[in-house]
Design a protein around this motif. Structure first.
Motif, PDB file in Angstrom:
ATOM      1  N   THR A 235     -16.535  -4.213   8.934  1.00  0.00           N
ATOM      2  CA  THR A 235     -15.085  -4.140   9.136  1.00  0.00           C
ATOM      3  C   THR A 235     -14.662  -2.675   9.208  1.00  0.00           C
ATOM      4  O   THR A 235     -13.875  -2.199   8.388  1.00  0.00           O
ATOM      5  N   PRO A 236     -15.171  -1.914  10.177  1.00  0.00           N
ATOM      6  CA  PRO A 236     -14.766  -0.506  10.280  1.00  0.00           C
ATOM      7  C   PRO A 236     -13.263  -0.395  10.472  1.00  0.00           C
ATOM      8  O   PRO A 236     -12.653  -1.221  11.149  1.00  0.00           O
ATOM      9  N   THR A 237     -12.698   0.610   9.850  1.00  0.00           N
ATOM     10  CA  THR A 237     -11.253   0.896   9.828  1.00  0.00           C
ATOM     11  C   THR A 237     -10.467  -0.149   9.040  1.00  0.00           C
ATOM     12  O   THR A 237      -9.244  -0.058   8.962  1.00  0.00           O
ATOM     13  N   GLN A 238     -11.140  -1.118   8.435  1.00  0.00           N
ATOM     14  CA  GLN A 238     -10.459  -2.139   7.630  1.00  0.00           C
ATOM     15  C   GLN A 238     -11.232  -2.341   6.323  1.00  0.00           C
ATOM     16  O   GLN A 238     -11.788  -3.392   6.055  1.00  0.00           O
ATOM     17  N   LYS A 239     -11.216  -1.323   5.490  1.00  0.00           N
ATOM     18  CA  LYS A 239     -12.017  -1.338   4.269  1.00  0.00           C
ATOM     19  C   LYS A 239     -11.184  -1.391   2.987  1.00  0.00           C
ATOM     20  O   LYS A 239     -11.623  -1.962   1.991  1.00  0.00           O
ATOM     21  N   ILE A 240      -9.991  -0.793   3.001  1.00  0.00           N
ATOM     22  CA  ILE A 240      -9.180  -0.689   1.781  1.00  0.00           C
ATOM     23  C   ILE A 240      -7.741  -1.050   2.118  1.00  0.00           C
ATOM     24  O   ILE A 240      -7.184  -0.570   3.123  1.00  0.00           O
ATOM     25  N   PHE A 241      -7.122  -1.860   1.260  1.00  0.00           N
ATOM     26  CA  PHE A 241      -5.754  -2.302   1.495  1.00  0.00           C
ATOM     27  C   PHE A 241      -4.948  -2.188   0.207  1.00  0.00           C
ATOM     28  O   PHE A 241      -5.485  -2.323  -0.895  1.00  0.00           O
ATOM     29  N   LYS A 242      -3.657  -1.949   0.379  1.00  0.00           N
ATOM     30  CA  LYS A 242      -2.759  -1.816  -0.761  1.00  0.00           C
ATOM     31  C   LYS A 242      -1.648  -2.852  -0.666  1.00  0.00           C
ATOM     32  O   LYS A 242      -1.147  -3.158   0.416  1.00  0.00           O
ATOM     33  N   SER A 243      -1.262  -3.372  -1.831  1.00  0.00           N
ATOM     34  CA  SER A 243      -0.116  -4.262  -1.912  1.00  0.00           C
ATOM     35  C   SER A 243       0.835  -3.738  -2.974  1.00  0.00           C
ATOM     36  O   SER A 243       0.394  -3.292  -4.045  1.00  0.00           O
ATOM     37  N   THR A 244       2.120  -3.795  -2.693  1.00  0.00           N
ATOM     38  CA  THR A 244       3.128  -3.409  -3.672  1.00  0.00           C
ATOM     39  C   THR A 244       3.878  -4.625  -4.209  1.00  0.00           C
ATOM     40  O   THR A 244       4.876  -4.486  -4.900  1.00  0.00           O
ATOM     41  N   ASN A 245       3.360  -5.828  -3.857  1.00  0.00           N
ATOM     42  CA  ASN A 245       4.022  -7.056  -4.311  1.00  0.00           C
ATOM     43  C   ASN A 245       2.999  -8.071  -4.822  1.00  0.00           C
ATOM     44  O   ASN A 245       3.066  -9.250  -4.515  1.00  0.00           O
ATOM     45  N   GLN A 246       2.036  -7.565  -5.594  1.00  0.00           N
ATOM     46  CA  GLN A 246       1.045  -8.413  -6.263  1.00  0.00           C
ATOM     47  C   GLN A 246       0.188  -9.200  -5.274  1.00  0.00           C
ATOM     48  O   GLN A 246      -0.256 -10.307  -5.560  1.00  0.00           O
ATOM     49  N   GLY A 247      -0.047  -8.624  -4.099  1.00  0.00           N
ATOM     50  CA  GLY A 247      -0.952  -9.239  -3.138  1.00  0.00           C
ATOM     51  C   GLY A 247      -0.304 -10.173  -2.152  1.00  0.00           C
ATOM     52  O   GLY A 247      -1.014 -10.770  -1.333  1.00  0.00           O
ATOM     53  N   VAL A 248       1.003 -10.325  -2.186  1.00  0.00           N
ATOM     54  CA  VAL A 248       1.656 -11.218  -1.228  1.00  0.00           C
ATOM     55  C   VAL A 248       1.437 -10.708   0.187  1.00  0.00           C
ATOM     56  O   VAL A 248       1.148 -11.482   1.106  1.00  0.00           O
ATOM     57  N   THR A 249       1.563  -9.399   0.385  1.00  0.00           N
ATOM     58  CA  THR A 249       1.243  -8.785   1.675  1.00  0.00           C
ATOM     59  C   THR A 249       0.416  -7.538   1.414  1.00  0.00           C
ATOM     60  O   THR A 249       0.497  -6.920   0.343  1.00  0.00           O
ATOM     61  N   TRP A 250      -0.357  -7.159   2.425  1.00  0.00           N
ATOM     62  CA  TRP A 250      -1.277  -6.029   2.295  1.00  0.00           C
ATOM     63  C   TRP A 250      -1.089  -5.068   3.459  1.00  0.00           C
ATOM     64  O   TRP A 250      -0.829  -5.493   4.583  1.00  0.00           O
ATOM     65  N   SER A 251      -1.259  -3.760   3.176  1.00  0.00           N
ATOM     66  CA  SER A 251      -1.226  -2.740   4.221  1.00  0.00           C
ATOM     67  C   SER A 251      -2.509  -1.921   4.168  1.00  0.00           C
ATOM     68  O   SER A 251      -3.077  -1.688   3.090  1.00  0.00           O
TER      69      SER A 251
END
Length: 852
Positions: A648-664
């Motif tokens: 998954t190049p370029t898709q390795k780490i994601f952040k959520s500011t709402n307890q995982g409801v959405t990810w960036s």
């Protein structure tokens, strides 16, 4: 190989402020630990099952490639890693390095024995020092009494075998890849053959065709060092120019052992899966020995170890694996160069069920009747095999891989616990020089109310604990350790998981209230039987702390220190096992990383929130599972998803500011390598620390840019899990890392760019600029962006409302470009502050507000 002087039997060294005492040899009549027999007492499984656990652990992690990533993919990964800037290549100052805190030999809690990690090859006869090859920790030697790494610049730390040139101690050949005759044919894939001519300061890769993926033995000819022999996964190779070039002479797969007649180096023996061959011309050609009618078994022959007796070169000994179940087929002896054989086997199954992995035999160089045979334990005969005695000393860890005689009395062994030696021909053993920091940790936990307490679960060496910040370590439970959680309010209370066992539970749960010195098994009728291996243990900061573990497709929790447990999901997670899980420190949320194979879009992350389980994977890649969810130390909303495996190049780490409801996506420039864990700085959320199978990374701008963060450790270090020490009162924050082969390491972060600066664009501005800080107002961290159109001296200074300078964020020469500077005001009072950018022909000032 040539002989060297013996190491001193008694000496004292100071290492990381710890005194290492080298005691005398334990006499047979002395009381020794019963831990040597713990596997039998507790019905642990010592056989192929434990290797299946390790295989599955890496197969899950390396998805979709299985236990080992193919060499071409690995080489691509390494090149991608090296293309990411190191911390030395960015402008941030470097104050601290990674520091090993051990174990420099964990002490057995019931004896004076010391254990470290898996050693596959030992060399005792060069004139420099003892050298050892470790499974995933690299090549090591000694500088005086101190262990020193010799191969940290290689692209892998998996060393199968090595040898030093007989006439030049600085020239070493190293074969990478940990070998065993299972499927796949190596525990950890290698990257071929390497050579140093300056004792490890630099290395050159040597071409072999095909490139072996695992090495079992490499040996120079003592009589003619231009001739070098190598037995590998891919066959037997021979060099006639001291290793410059190689010819594959035997194409038999699973070539395992090599024996060279010390009196006549033209006589060479090579074993392979199912048979043996002998050469009388130094390996130019071979003919089969042990054929039909010779007395050697003709069927069910697996891995074979072999030894030539220096005192009587006509005499050979072999240890033979039963191919169908990896048990012992027998020990066979020849007195006529292998033409005929007879059975001299012990009356016990020395190899257990893992003769494909630990199977080594060596005859004394001065007495052909004295032979050591190593399988799970070490066995010895003094009458040519008529009688065998098992050594029960805890000084000899289980699972033998190397036996090397120095002379008729002094002999060394390498095993899953490290190195030990004997000065009376194998009768008694000591492990006091076993101080290589090469333990293979899977999980770790750090005490909160007492940060000097650190516990780690390790492969082969169980659970080990330090109560003094790493000065000394104790192995408190043998076997294979995994999940561990220290009570955040009472560091003497520890929960852990350990395996492997027969019966309903492959891995069991234990608790201790005295720092692991004694353990009580945790059981509850609510636990469903499961064969789950490398199970985890987590805890939150609820009062009292709640502990969590996984079994099968369920998560369990206790709120009363393990007296009783409840199942958090009565319905098992569908079509999936649990790869990993984490819990929020204060909010009571549980994040479960599912392990569907192949990955399923709707079965990635299950979150337990207010008594309800929800799938929360919107925005995550559909073709890969999640390896770990990193939780913020204090913010219940901020979490980070670290993707599993490769692909998954370029898709390795994601952040959520709402307890995982959405990810960036915050992958930035992270290469496509297997990731393991992530830690966020508690007061500077733009500062993230990432563990991978190829070292660590750091970002100071929330993931826009990452850099390698490996000063003090090799780039090829396998990081399995991260933790931290938050010394808020001292203004310091430490990352603590568990490694698979380099022990526990720690690094203090606050000294490194405490208000970090990072280039954010390759574009060159046309004019100087100073942007308004963001956020503003802020608490306690904000970011300041500025641009400089030409190289020169730059200062970015913070002032309080009275005009007093309180901090210099930048005071150095910078290249032209745009930059981000993080300002951490954790130690400042609320109020109005000003920041001023000064450069040649340019000055600008802006205001910011700190609100606490």
């Amino acid at each position: 190989m040539k002989y060297r002087k013996s190491i001193t039997a008694f000496f004292t060294i100071v290492l990381s402020a710890a005194v290492i005492w080298l005691p005398g040899i334990t006499a047979i009549g002395e009381v020794v630990s019963n831990k040597a027999e713990l596997y039998t007492i507790t019905k642990r499984v010592r056989g192929v099952e434990t290797y299946k656990d390790e295989i599955q652990y890496f197969a899950d992690w390396n998805y979709p490639y299985g236990q080992n990533i193919p060499p071409d993919v690995y080489n691509r990964m390494w090149n991608d890693v090296k293309s990411v800037p190191s911390e030395n290549e960015i402008d941030a100052p470097i104050v601290n390095d990674w520091r090993v805190i051990g174990p420099y030999g964990m002490k057995d809690d019931q004896s004076v024995a010391k254990y470290t990690g898996r050693i596959l090859d030992v060399e005792v006869d060069n004139t420099s020092s003892i050298r050892v090859a470790t499974a995933t920790g690299g090549l090591w030697g000694y500088w005086g009494a101190f262990p020193i790494p010799l191969s940290d610049d290689l692209n892998t730390l998996a060393i199968g075998s090595f040898d030093t040139h007989p006439n030049d101690n600085n020239t070493i050949l190293v074969g990478t890849g940990e070998y065993y005759t299972g499927s796949p044919s190596y525990q950890k894939v290698g990257t071929g053959l390497w050579r140093t001519s300056n004792a490890g300061n630099s290395w050159t890769q040597i071409t072999m065709s095909p490139t072996p993926e695992g090495f079992s033995r490499i040996r120079y000819s003592e009589h003619n060092p231009n001739i070098v022999h190598a037995v590998t996964v891919n066959g037997y190779y021979r060099s006639t120019n001291a290793g410059d070039s190689w010819t594959r002479v035997l194409t038999n797969s699973f070539c395992y052992d090599l024996a060279i007649d010390p009196s006549n180096n033209n006589y060479v023996y090579v074993t392979y899966h199912g048979g043996m061959r002998r050469s009388t011309n130094a390996g130019q050609s071979f003919f089969a020995i042990g054929t039909n009618g010779s007395g050697f078994p003709q069927s069910e022959v697996g891995r074979i170890s072999i030894s030539v007796c220096q005192a009587n070169p006509m005499m050979l000994y072999t240890g033979v694996e039963l191919d169908s179940n990896d048990a012992m087929l027998g020990v066979f002896k020849s007195t006529n160069f292998g033409a005929n054989w007879f059975n001299v086997s012990p009356d016990s199954n020395v190899l257990g069920g893992q003769g494909n992995y630990d199977n080594v035999i060596a005859a004394s160089p001065t007495n052909s009747n004295v032979v050591l045979f190593g399988g799970i334990r070490m066995w010895r005969t003094t009458d040519g095999g008529q009688n065998w005695v098992r050594n029960l000393s805890p000084e000899i860890h289980a699972d033998q891989h190397a036996i090397v005689w120095k002379n008729g009395n002094e002999v060394y062994a390498g095993n899953d616990g490290g190195m030990c030696y004997s000065t009376n021909a194998g009768l008694n053993w000591v492990s006091n020089t076993n101080i290589f920091p090469v333990t293979q940790f899977v999980n770790l936990s750090v005490g909160s109310n007492n940060t000097s307490v650190i516990a780690g679960g390790s492969r082969d060496n169980g659970m080990c604990v330090t109560t003094n910040g790493g000065l000394t370590w104790t192995q408190t439970l043998a076997g294979d350790g995994s999940g561990v959680a220290i009570d955040p309010f009472s560091s003497n209370r520890i929960f852990m998981t350990s395996g492997a066992y027969s019966g309903a539970f492959a891995w069991k749960r234990f608790t201790s209230t005295n720092f692991g010195m004694n353990w009580t098994e945790v059981s509850d009728p609510v636990f469903d039987p499961a064969g789950t291996s490398y199970t985890k243990m987590r805890c939150d900061r609820n009062v009292p702390a709640r502990f969590y573990t996984n079994l099968g497709a369920h998560i369990y929790r206790t709120s009363n220190n393990g007296v009783s447990w409840s199942k958090l999901n009565n319905t098992p997670f569908p079509d999936s096992s649990i790869l990993n899980f984490n819990v929020s420190k204060n909010g009571g949320l549980v994040y479960v990383c599912l392990n569907a194979t192949p990955p399923v879009a709707g079965a990635k992350v299950r979150v337990f929130d207010n008594g309800v389980w929800e799938e929360r994977s919107t925005g995550l890649p559909s073709n890969q599972n999640v390896r770990m969810i990193g939780v913020h130390p204090y913010s219940v909303n901020d979490v980070y998803a670290v993707m599993n495996g490769v692909g998954t190049p370029t898709q390795k780490i994601f952040k959520s500011t709402n307890q995982g409801v959405t990810w960036s996506n915050i992958t930035g420039n992270i290469p496509d390598v297997p990731l393991s864990d992530i830690v966020v700085h508690p007061t500077s959320p733009n500062r993230l620390f990432l563990g991978t199978q190829l070292g660590c990374y750091r970002t100071t701008n929330g993931g826009t840019n990452w850099h390698r963060w490996n000063n003090g450790m090799p780039d090829a270090t396998v990081i399995t899990e991260l933790s931290y020490i938050d010394s808020a009162n001292a203004g310091r924050f430490y990352i603590v890392a568990a490694t698979y082969g380099r022990g526990i390491i720690i690094r203090e972060t606050s000294g490194d760019d405490p208000n970090g600066i990072q280039p954010i664009s390759g574009n060159i501005p046309t004019a100087f600029s100073l942007d308004q800080n963001y956020p503003n107002p802020f608490n306690p961290v904000t970011n300041i962006k500025f641009g400089i159109p030409k190289a020169g001296d730059v200062r970015l200074i913070i002032y309080d409302i009275s005009g007093r300078e309180v901090m210099r964020l930048v005071d150095q020469n910078l290249n032209a470009g745009f930059y981000n500077a993080d300002f951490n005001a954790a130690n400042l009072a609320s109020g109005v502050y000003f920041y001023r950018l000064e450069a040649k022909d340019f000055t600008d000032v802006k205001k910011m507000i700190l609100v606490k």
